[in-house]
Design an enzyme around this catalytic site. Structure first.
Site, mmCIF file in Angstrom:
data_model
loop_
_atom_site.group_PDB
_atom_site.id
_atom_site.type_symbol
_atom_site.label_atom_id
_atom_site.label_comp_id
_atom_site.label_asym_id
_atom_site.label_seq_id
_atom_site.Cartn_x
_atom_site.Cartn_y
_atom_site.Cartn_z
ATOM 1 N N TRP A 113 26.952 87.900 -22.525
ATOM 2 C CA TRP A 113 27.566 86.710 -22.787
ATOM 3 C C TRP A 113 29.275 86.978 -22.764
ATOM 4 O O TRP A 113 30.106 85.981 -22.453
ATOM 5 C CB TRP A 113 27.229 85.917 -23.971
ATOM 6 C CG TRP A 113 27.432 86.915 -25.280
ATOM 7 C CD1 TRP A 113 26.318 87.549 -25.882
ATOM 8 C CD2 TRP A 113 28.280 86.742 -26.065
ATOM 9 N NE1 TRP A 113 26.733 88.026 -26.895
ATOM 10 C CE2 TRP A 113 28.137 87.684 -27.300
ATOM 11 C CE3 TRP A 113 29.702 86.263 -26.146
ATOM 12 C CZ2 TRP A 113 28.940 88.086 -28.355
ATOM 13 C CZ3 TRP A 113 30.696 86.621 -27.107
ATOM 14 C CH2 TRP A 113 30.147 87.419 -28.332
ATOM 15 N N TRP A 146 31.384 70.346 -35.482
ATOM 16 C CA TRP A 146 31.242 71.719 -34.729
ATOM 17 C C TRP A 146 32.204 72.638 -34.585
ATOM 18 O O TRP A 146 32.101 74.018 -34.646
ATOM 19 C CB TRP A 146 30.467 71.399 -33.326
ATOM 20 C CG TRP A 146 28.949 71.077 -33.348
ATOM 21 C CD1 TRP A 146 28.580 70.164 -33.081
ATOM 22 C CD2 TRP A 146 27.836 72.083 -33.520
ATOM 23 N NE1 TRP A 146 27.122 70.145 -33.262
ATOM 24 C CE2 TRP A 146 26.739 71.322 -33.620
ATOM 25 C CE3 TRP A 146 27.958 73.728 -33.663
ATOM 26 C CZ2 TRP A 146 25.477 72.202 -33.774
ATOM 27 C CZ3 TRP A 146 26.841 74.229 -33.733
ATOM 28 C CH2 TRP A 146 25.570 73.362 -33.684
ATOM 29 N N TRP A 200 19.978 93.508 -21.176
ATOM 30 C CA TRP A 200 20.729 92.881 -20.557
ATOM 31 C C TRP A 200 20.503 93.407 -19.045
ATOM 32 O O TRP A 200 20.131 94.586 -18.872
ATOM 33 C CB TRP A 200 22.401 92.740 -20.820
ATOM 34 C CG TRP A 200 22.521 92.093 -22.208
ATOM 35 C CD1 TRP A 200 22.771 92.832 -23.039
ATOM 36 C CD2 TRP A 200 22.486 90.695 -22.239
ATOM 37 N NE1 TRP A 200 23.161 91.849 -24.135
ATOM 38 C CE2 TRP A 200 23.054 90.673 -23.612
ATOM 39 C CE3 TRP A 200 22.501 89.735 -21.575
ATOM 40 C CZ2 TRP A 200 23.196 89.196 -24.274
ATOM 41 C CZ3 TRP A 200 22.657 88.336 -22.303
ATOM 42 C CH2 TRP A 200 22.964 88.190 -23.470
ATOM 43 N N GLU A 209 30.925 66.109 -33.812
ATOM 44 C CA GLU A 209 31.510 67.141 -32.895
ATOM 45 C C GLU A 209 32.650 67.776 -33.367
ATOM 46 O O GLU A 209 33.017 69.113 -33.288
ATOM 47 C CB GLU A 209 31.726 66.492 -31.530
ATOM 48 C CG GLU A 209 30.893 65.982 -30.832
ATOM 49 C CD GLU A 209 29.534 66.949 -30.626
ATOM 50 O OE1 GLU A 209 29.756 68.021 -30.324
ATOM 51 O OE2 GLU A 209 28.482 66.471 -30.839
ATOM 52 N N TRP A 227 29.520 80.553 -26.500
ATOM 53 C CA TRP A 227 28.874 81.482 -25.958
ATOM 54 C C TRP A 227 27.505 81.959 -26.392
ATOM 55 O O TRP A 227 26.477 82.121 -26.063
ATOM 56 C CB TRP A 227 29.894 82.490 -25.183
ATOM 57 C CG TRP A 227 30.473 82.238 -24.047
ATOM 58 C CD1 TRP A 227 31.770 81.553 -23.950
ATOM 59 C CD2 TRP A 227 30.025 82.063 -22.498
ATOM 60 N NE1 TRP A 227 31.892 81.285 -22.757
ATOM 61 C CE2 TRP A 227 30.899 81.582 -21.913
ATOM 62 C CE3 TRP A 227 28.627 82.507 -22.192
ATOM 63 C CZ2 TRP A 227 30.706 81.353 -20.437
ATOM 64 C CZ3 TRP A 227 28.669 82.511 -20.605
ATOM 65 C CH2 TRP A 227 29.452 81.930 -20.164
ATOM 66 N N ASN A 245 31.590 69.907 -21.435
ATOM 67 C CA ASN A 245 30.752 70.573 -22.454
ATOM 68 C C ASN A 245 29.306 70.701 -21.906
ATOM 69 O O ASN A 245 29.019 71.929 -22.020
ATOM 70 C CB ASN A 245 30.578 69.805 -23.687
ATOM 71 C CG ASN A 245 29.867 70.534 -24.586
ATOM 72 O OD1 ASN A 245 29.864 71.777 -25.157
ATOM 73 N ND2 ASN A 245 28.606 70.029 -25.296
#
Ligand code: FAD
Length: 471
Positions: free
Chosen positions: A363, A281, A309, A278, A386, A345
């Site tokens: 987003w 990430w 969108w 993690e 996002w 998360n």
């Protein structure tokens, strides 16, 4: 007598702080400095929740420095001008700082380094925020990685976990004309919406070490099994501490490595490895933002530039922001965020999927809301989080994978305890039934909770059709 200014930024700690350490070693005295210049990070200057954290973290650093008869010298305004004025005032020979990797600070810091060096000041920056600096890893053909798995494989193979350095026992500090009081920076809200923040957090280096200890002692062995369940304390909640540099990733890597070596438990080792991934990430997000600086504001995958969108809907966005969508786990997450400045998360992914896929809002609408409300708001992690969820990122969840908030709630909050905590008006709904209160209309009539704002199945189909149109 030589003197170095140590320019603190998002490295608000005394231990394992290479700029501070190098300044102490190379100079007779140091002057710890913080310059508040939010406009220099525009358009992503710190949001309201970040400012709250920053205030308390600066106060904690100042308190820690006072134990060394030092203070944090705080100023505001144009950073280069401020540093130059401090150099002139104190006769400093050097300015040392730890590097940041977002586009605006990178450009600003390069300008400052060059200007100070032209002035004859020894300007040096150090590596303190990441396990790997973004230019240290590349694919075989020299281009940046765009996929996490090979990135992390390469990074993990090179990672040497080293003991972090301790906080200095003694600091020889220089005197300077009085700076600003931290209170005068105006970081705290005028309307006191921060009560829940005080209950949830203890900003500062000491609080970070306590949180790390708690996690290593109580939670790391079960991290792989519990990290996805928002109702428990299965994750470390170190994200705001990492963002503000109250703790370094190497301090964390060392602590988990040491603990897993000491216990010799396979479960702990697996937990440590999963946790390190993690942190991987986080590394990857910083890496991507560094190599693709436009990604903070535009799609990393240009195919999505043609995505239809739904058109900005202020009414829908507001219902989402307030946690008033009629989908319990989505509302729980957004209310947790508003109350504490943090969200789990798994729930971040669910609320982001709901906004970008079921409501088909861009987003960036969500990224901006998180930016203002998260205490851990971090341009790299937020952008990639996002873009990953929206499907517009480099190594993103495929667009056609659209989370269903009901089945996700049933799976990751099986007893409904998380929803019950944040959406207390639904507490009469037992167990899993809390995730679709509309199935019990008689009970729902007695509480003030909205009907679902959209049909998840129909909006899912509309999102898939929109995706096909731009594919
Ligand atoms: P742990 O599970 O204890 O993880 C340890 C650390 O690893 C975290 O503190 C974080 O630094 C890093 N990490 C974990 N997961 C991720 C991830 N998916 N991406 C990058 N780093 C990760 N994280 C932020 O720090 N700031 C943000 O602004 C942010 N915005 C996000 C927005 C969205 C839409 C999504 C889906 C994720 C976002 N994340 C963000 C990533 C992640 O949700 C948080 O880092 C995590 O929830 C923090 O809780 P923790 O410290 O208990 O995590």
């Amino acid at each position: 007598m030589s003197l170095a200014l140590v320019w603190f930024r998002r490295d608000l700690r005394l231990a394992d702080n290479p700029a501070l350490e190098a300044a102490r070693k190379a100079h007779d005295r140091v002057l710890p400095v913080y310059v508040y210049a939010p406009d220099e990070e525009a358009p992503w200057q710190p949001g309201a929740a970040s400012r709250w954290w920053l205030h308390h973290s600066l106060a904690a650093l100042d308190a820690a420095l006072r134990k060394h008869d030092a203070v944090l010298h705080v100023r505001r305004g144009d950073t280069l001008g401020t540093l130059r004025a401090l150099v002139a005032e104190t006769g400093a020979d050097a300015v040392y700082w730890n590097r940041l990797y977002e586009p605006a600070p990178v450009a600003r810091d390069a300008r400052i380094k060059q200007a100070l060096r032209t002035d004859g000041v020894d300007a040096k920056s150090f590596d303190a925020a990441l396990l790997f600096e973004p230019w240290e890893l590349a694919t075989g053909n020299g281009s940046p990685y765009k996929v996490f798995t090979p990135f992390w494989r390469a990074a993990r193979a090179r990672l040497e976990v080293r003991p972090p350095s301790a906080a200095p026992r003694k600091l020889d500090v220089a005197k300077a004309r009085r700076g600003e009081r931290i209170e005068s920076l105006g970081l705290l809200p005028e309307i006191r919406w921060d009560k829940g923040f005080h209950r949830a957090w203890e900003p500062g280096e000491a609080g970070a070490q306590k949180a790390l200890r708690r996690f290593v002692d109580d939670a790391i062995a079960d991290y792989p099994q519990r990290r996805d369940f928002p109702g428990g304390a299965g994750t470390s909640r170190l994200s705001p501490r990492l963002h503000f540099g109250e703790i370094s990733p190497m301090q964390i890597a060392w602590a988990i490595d040491e603990a897993s070596r000491a216990s010799r438990s396979a479960k702990r080792r697996e937990g440590s490895e999963a946790y390190l991934r993690e942190l991987g990430w986080r590394e990857f997000s910083h890496y991507l933002l560094y190599h693709f600086p436009a990604s903070a504001d535009s799609n990393l995958n240009p195919k999505f530039d043609a995505f239809p969108w739904a058109g900005r809907s202020p009414a829908q966005i507001e219902r989402w922001q307030r946690g008033d969508t009629g989908f319990p786990i989505v509302d729980a997450g957004l209310r947790e965020l508003w109350t504490t400045g943090w969200m789990h998360n798994r729930v971040r992914m669910l609320v982001a999927s709901f906004l970008t896929k079921n409501l088909r809002q861009h987003w960036l609408e969500g990224a901006r809301w998180f930016w203002d409300t998260l205490v851990d708001a971090d341009l790299a992690n937020n952008t990639q989080g996002w873009q990953w969820t929206a499907g517009t990122g480099a190594d993103a969840a495929p667009y056609f994978r659209i989370f269903n908030p009901v089945t996700q709630g049933e799976r990751f909050d099986p007893d409904g305890d998380y929803v019950r905590r944040w959406v207390p008006e639904l507490k009469a709904f037992a167990g899993k039934s809390i995730h679709q209160p509309w199935s019990d209309p008689r009970r729902l009539r007695n509480v003030r909770y909205p009907q679902p704002m959209v049909d998840v199945h129909a909006t899912r189909e509309a999102a898939l059709a929109a995706y096909k149109a731009c594919k």
